[in-house]
Design a protein around this motif. Structure first.
Motif, PDB file in Angstrom:
ATOM      1  N   ASN A  12      36.364  23.169  21.136  1.00  0.00           N
ATOM      2  CA  ASN A  12      35.457  23.412  20.024  1.00  0.00           C
ATOM      3  C   ASN A  12      34.363  24.366  20.481  1.00  0.00           C
ATOM      4  O   ASN A  12      33.792  24.203  21.546  1.00  0.00           O
ATOM      5  CB  ASN A  12      34.847  22.084  19.563  1.00  0.00           C
ATOM      6  N   LEU A  13      34.069  25.382  19.681  1.00  0.00           N
ATOM      7  CA  LEU A  13      33.040  26.362  20.009  1.00  0.00           C
ATOM      8  C   LEU A  13      31.710  26.048  19.341  1.00  0.00           C
ATOM      9  O   LEU A  13      30.713  26.714  19.601  1.00  0.00           O
ATOM     10  CB  LEU A  13      33.495  27.769  19.596  1.00  0.00           C
ATOM     11  N   GLY A  14      31.682  25.075  18.455  1.00  0.00           N
ATOM     12  CA  GLY A  14      30.441  24.711  17.774  1.00  0.00           C
ATOM     13  C   GLY A  14      30.205  25.558  16.538  1.00  0.00           C
ATOM     14  O   GLY A  14      31.075  26.303  16.081  1.00  0.00           O
ATOM     15  N   PHE A  15      29.014  25.441  16.001  1.00  0.00           N
ATOM     16  CA  PHE A  15      28.609  26.173  14.804  1.00  0.00           C
ATOM     17  C   PHE A  15      27.836  27.421  15.205  1.00  0.00           C
ATOM     18  O   PHE A  15      26.913  27.343  15.999  1.00  0.00           O
ATOM     19  CB  PHE A  15      27.698  25.321  13.918  1.00  0.00           C
ATOM     20  N   LYS A  16      28.199  28.557  14.616  1.00  0.00           N
ATOM     21  CA  LYS A  16      27.371  29.742  14.781  1.00  0.00           C
ATOM     22  C   LYS A  16      26.109  29.533  13.959  1.00  0.00           C
ATOM     23  O   LYS A  16      26.140  28.905  12.908  1.00  0.00           O
ATOM     24  CB  LYS A  16      28.103  30.994  14.296  1.00  0.00           C
TER      25      LYS A  16
END
Length: 161
Positions: free
Chosen positions: A124-128
């Protein structure tokens, strides 16, 4: 922080606007220039950058660092561009990837076997940042013969029952 053209141009724009505003206060060009140079970083990071993040998904890019990747998962989106552009993971074994990125957060679905595959690792890269961005991005690594063959990013889908 990686210095990009967008960062430099936006700093120049903020400097010019600050200088034009400060120049109206007095006629001394050198003092106006000095105050503008000091005020530009403050205006950029406390006013311009937060407003930019509200209305766009622009974000600063950072160099990939394995320790930061594992310690700060919410900031992975800042490092993934360098991983993709330089193909840093292509050709690495599962053990090498696990040493850099940590254990995969989940395995991807493989339609050919109709199950989760050990050859599709997801992170998971998270929220921009951004007021109108509510989608998470993910990084998927595809392995063939225990080495990374391809990687892609995609939006995490939310399904409600």
């Amino acid at each position: 922080m990686i210095i990009t053209a967008g960062l430099v141009i936006s700093f120049i724009v903020v400097f010019i606007l600050a200088w034009l505003f400060i120049k109206t206060i007095g006629n001394n060009k050198w003092i106006s220039l000095l105050i503008s140079i000091i005020a530009t970083p403050l205006l950029y990071f406390w006013m311009f950058y937060p407003l930019l993040n509200i209305f766009t998904s622009y974000h600063h890019q950072k160099y990939f660092n394995a320790e930061d990747w594992q310690e700060f998962p919410e900031l992975r989106y800042e490092m993934v561009d360098q991983i993709k552009q330089q193909n840093q993971l292509i050709g690495k074994t599962k053990q090498e990837v696990e040493a850099e990125l940590g254990e995969p957060e989940w395995f991807g679905w493989d339609e050919t076997i109709k199950a989760n595959s050990n050859d599709l690792w997801n992170y998971n890269l998270g929220f921009k940042p951004g007021a109108f961005n509510n989608q998470q991005e993910c990084l998927e690594l595809q392995f063939k013969n225990d080495t990374v063959a391809a990687l892609k990013t995609y939006q995490l889908e939310k399904e409600f029952e």
